[in-house]
Design a protein around this motif. Structure first.
Motif, PDB file in Angstrom:
ATOM      1  N   ASN A 164      29.154 -15.626  13.830  1.00  0.00           N
ATOM      2  CA  ASN A 164      29.954 -16.469  14.711  1.00  0.00           C
ATOM      3  C   ASN A 164      29.835 -17.950  14.358  1.00  0.00           C
ATOM      4  N   TYR A 165      28.770 -18.332  13.682  1.00  0.00           N
ATOM      5  CA  TYR A 165      28.634 -19.705  13.196  1.00  0.00           C
ATOM      6  C   TYR A 165      29.109 -19.834  11.746  1.00  0.00           C
ATOM      7  N   LEU A 166      28.866 -18.810  10.943  1.00  0.00           N
ATOM      8  CA  LEU A 166      29.222 -18.871   9.523  1.00  0.00           C
ATOM      9  C   LEU A 166      30.731 -18.915   9.299  1.00  0.00           C
ATOM     10  N   VAL A 167      31.467 -18.083  10.010  1.00  0.00           N
ATOM     11  CA  VAL A 167      32.914 -18.002   9.789  1.00  0.00           C
ATOM     12  C   VAL A 167      33.619 -19.332  10.079  1.00  0.00           C
ATOM     13  N   PRO A 168      33.381 -19.984  11.215  1.00  0.00           N
ATOM     14  CA  PRO A 168      34.039 -21.285  11.424  1.00  0.00           C
ATOM     15  C   PRO A 168      33.610 -22.331  10.390  1.00  0.00           C
ATOM     16  N   TYR A 169      32.343 -22.268   9.949  1.00  0.00           N
ATOM     17  CA  TYR A 169      31.888 -23.204   8.911  1.00  0.00           C
ATOM     18  C   TYR A 169      32.696 -22.999   7.628  1.00  0.00           C
ATOM     19  N   CYS A 170      32.829 -21.746   7.203  1.00  0.00           N
ATOM     20  CA  CYS A 170      33.565 -21.447   5.974  1.00  0.00           C
ATOM     21  C   CYS A 170      35.039 -21.838   6.084  1.00  0.00           C
ATOM     22  N   VAL A 171      35.656 -21.514   7.203  1.00  0.00           N
ATOM     23  CA  VAL A 171      37.073 -21.849   7.398  1.00  0.00           C
ATOM     24  C   VAL A 171      37.276 -23.354   7.391  1.00  0.00           C
ATOM     25  N   SER A 172      36.428 -24.076   8.098  1.00  0.00           N
ATOM     26  CA  SER A 172      36.555 -25.527   8.177  1.00  0.00           C
ATOM     27  C   SER A 172      36.326 -26.193   6.823  1.00  0.00           C
TER      28      SER A 172
END
Length: 74
Positions: free
Chosen positions: A51-59
């Protein structure tokens, strides 16, 4: 190393992506893990991490791609 990856590792993009991941990841964790958190049940730490990794990667990918396109246009 590809240009997008090099750009994604730029300090300004990393800082911004971390802020986005903190906010969005926290919201996602509250939505996805809210019941176990409130009731004191076990939490899936793998899902917390995702849940933290995915938004980091997308951003970071979005910002790096935008910067790459901006540089090519000039």
């Amino acid at each position: 190393m590809s240009e997008v990856l090099r750009l994604a590792l730029a300090p300004a993009i990393v800082r911004n992506a971390l802020r986005v991941a903190l906010v969005v990841g926290t919201i996602l964790n509250l939505i996805n893990q809210g019941a176990p958190l409130i009731s004191g049940e076990a939490v899936s730490w793998f899902h917390v991490f995702l849940n933290y990794l995915v938004p980091y990667c997308v951003s970071s990918y979005s910002a790096a791609s935008h910067e790459q396109a901006r540089r090519r246009a000039h």
